[in-house]
Design an enzyme around this catalytic site. Structure first.
Site, PDB file in Angstrom:
ATOM      1  N   CYS A   9       0.857  -1.203   0.000  1.00  0.00           N
ATOM      2  CA  CYS A   9       0.000   0.000   0.000  1.00  0.00           C
ATOM      3  C   CYS A   9       0.887   1.246   0.000  1.00  0.00           C
ATOM      4  O   CYS A   9       0.617   2.212  -0.713  1.00  0.00           O
ATOM      5  CB  CYS A   9      -0.919   0.013   1.216  1.00  0.00           C
ATOM      6  SG  CYS A   9      -2.412  -0.993   1.055  1.00  0.00           S
ATOM      7  N   HIS A  48      -6.213  -2.189  -1.160  1.00  0.00           N
ATOM      8  CA  HIS A  48      -5.636  -3.280  -0.381  1.00  0.00           C
ATOM      9  C   HIS A  48      -6.524  -4.516  -0.428  1.00  0.00           C
ATOM     10  O   HIS A  48      -7.650  -4.502   0.069  1.00  0.00           O
ATOM     11  CB  HIS A  48      -5.425  -2.869   1.084  1.00  0.00           C
ATOM     12  CG  HIS A  48      -4.811  -3.966   1.896  1.00  0.00           C
ATOM     13  ND1 HIS A  48      -3.458  -4.205   1.903  1.00  0.00           N
ATOM     14  CD2 HIS A  48      -5.365  -4.927   2.673  1.00  0.00           C
ATOM     15  CE1 HIS A  48      -3.207  -5.255   2.678  1.00  0.00           C
ATOM     16  NE2 HIS A  48      -4.360  -5.715   3.147  1.00  0.00           N
ATOM     17  N   HIS A  99      -0.449  -8.411   0.533  1.00  0.00           N
ATOM     18  CA  HIS A  99      -1.183  -7.512  -0.374  1.00  0.00           C
ATOM     19  C   HIS A  99      -1.089  -8.193  -1.733  1.00  0.00           C
ATOM     20  O   HIS A  99       0.026  -8.434  -2.222  1.00  0.00           O
ATOM     21  CB  HIS A  99      -0.531  -6.118  -0.371  1.00  0.00           C
ATOM     22  CG  HIS A  99      -1.190  -5.106  -1.250  1.00  0.00           C
ATOM     23  ND1 HIS A  99      -1.592  -3.845  -0.798  1.00  0.00           N
ATOM     24  CD2 HIS A  99      -1.515  -5.131  -2.572  1.00  0.00           C
ATOM     25  CE1 HIS A  99      -2.135  -3.172  -1.798  1.00  0.00           C
ATOM     26  NE2 HIS A  99      -2.087  -3.929  -2.894  1.00  0.00           N
ATOM     27  N   HIS A 101      -0.472  -9.603  -5.127  1.00  0.00           N
ATOM     28  CA  HIS A 101       0.495  -9.187  -6.151  1.00  0.00           C
ATOM     29  C   HIS A 101       0.691 -10.308  -7.150  1.00  0.00           C
ATOM     30  O   HIS A 101       0.719 -11.487  -6.805  1.00  0.00           O
ATOM     31  CB  HIS A 101       1.837  -8.770  -5.532  1.00  0.00           C
ATOM     32  CG  HIS A 101       2.420  -9.769  -4.591  1.00  0.00           C
ATOM     33  ND1 HIS A 101       1.985  -9.904  -3.285  1.00  0.00           N
ATOM     34  CD2 HIS A 101       3.396 -10.701  -4.750  1.00  0.00           C
ATOM     35  CE1 HIS A 101       2.670 -10.860  -2.693  1.00  0.00           C
ATOM     36  NE2 HIS A 101       3.531 -11.379  -3.565  1.00  0.00           N
TER      37      HIS A 101
HETATM   38  P1  AMP Z   1       5.514 -13.391  -2.284  1.00  0.00           P
HETATM   39  O1  AMP Z   1       6.351 -14.491  -1.728  1.00  0.00           O
HETATM   40  O2  AMP Z   1       4.705 -13.800  -3.464  1.00  0.00           O
HETATM   41  O3  AMP Z   1       4.696 -12.701  -1.213  1.00  0.00           O
HETATM   42  O4  AMP Z   1       6.537 -12.351  -2.866  1.00  0.00           O
HETATM   43  C1  AMP Z   1       6.807 -11.111  -2.334  1.00  0.00           C
HETATM   44  C2  AMP Z   1       7.784 -10.460  -3.258  1.00  0.00           C
HETATM   45  O5  AMP Z   1       7.875  -9.097  -2.936  1.00  0.00           O
HETATM   46  C3  AMP Z   1       9.199 -11.030  -3.190  1.00  0.00           C
HETATM   47  O6  AMP Z   1       9.596 -11.484  -4.485  1.00  0.00           O
HETATM   48  C4  AMP Z   1      10.039  -9.828  -2.725  1.00  0.00           C
HETATM   49  O7  AMP Z   1      11.314  -9.812  -3.331  1.00  0.00           O
HETATM   50  C5  AMP Z   1       9.194  -8.667  -3.141  1.00  0.00           C
HETATM   51  N1  AMP Z   1       9.377  -7.450  -2.347  1.00  0.00           N
HETATM   52  C6  AMP Z   1       9.303  -7.336  -0.999  1.00  0.00           C
HETATM   53  N2  AMP Z   1       9.496  -6.060  -0.633  1.00  0.00           N
HETATM   54  C7  AMP Z   1       9.690  -5.343  -1.768  1.00  0.00           C
HETATM   55  C8  AMP Z   1       9.944  -3.982  -2.056  1.00  0.00           C
HETATM   56  N3  AMP Z   1      10.048  -3.050  -1.076  1.00  0.00           N
HETATM   57  N4  AMP Z   1      10.094  -3.591  -3.345  1.00  0.00           N
HETATM   58  C9  AMP Z   1       9.998  -4.508  -4.331  1.00  0.00           C
HETATM   59  N5  AMP Z   1       9.748  -5.820  -4.130  1.00  0.00           N
HETATM   60  C10 AMP Z   1       9.599  -6.238  -2.872  1.00  0.00           C
HETATM   61 ZN    ZN Z   2      -1.862  -3.228   1.120  1.00  0.00          ZN
END
Ligand code: AMP
Ligand code: ZN
Length: 112
Positions: A9, A48, A99, A101
């Site tokens: 967020c 969110h 969140h 993604h």
């Molecule tokens: P997941 O395991 O699907 O929840 O993946 C979360 C992803 O978010 C991972 O690939 C992380 O490398 C990525 N991630 C976490 N924090 C950040 C951030 N601040 N900027 C960019 N990517 C992020």
């Molecule tokens: Zn969020």
């Protein structure tokens, strides 16, 4: 307001810096900080939603928009010969950030 402690967020609101790939009124996309492929970015809804399991029928247009954006953004980022779309969902789905993604992974794979 939505979840103030949610890192994605905050990224969507510009409160935490990220390498932005795309933005509109509903969707934000940015490069993954720990890339697992030559092209690796995330597409998120600005709203969110904790996970895909928290989406309902009212989110269908938003989810469709995110999915429909993937080929164009992947191509723009250099994944010209294909890509993978991954949505880790929940604890057993390996989801680390609560969140929703969409991972887009692609790019040249010289080892193949
Ligand atoms: P997941 O395991 O699907 O929840 O993946 C979360 C992803 O978010 C991972 O690939 C992380 O490398 C990525 N991630 C976490 N924090 C950040 C951030 N601040 N900027 C960019 N990517 C992020
Ligand atoms: Zn969020």
């Amino acid at each position: 307001m939505q979840d103030h402690d949610c890192i994605f967020c905050k990224i969507a609101k510009g409160e935490i810096p990220a390498a932005k790939v795309y933005e509109d009124d509903e969707v934000f996309a940015f490069k993954d900080i720990n890339p697992k492929a030559p092209v690796h970015f995330l597409i998120i809804p600005k709203k969110h939603l904790a996970s895909l399991a928290h989406a309902d029928a009212g989110d269908a247009a938003l989810l469709g928009k995110m999915l429909a954006l993937a080929p164009r953004l992947a191509r723009e980022q250099g994944a010209e010969n294909g890509f993978r779309v991954v949505i880790n969902t929940g604890r057993d789905g390996g989801q680390e950030v609560a969140h929703l993604h969409m991972h887009i992974l692609g790019g040249p794979q010289p080892w193949k």
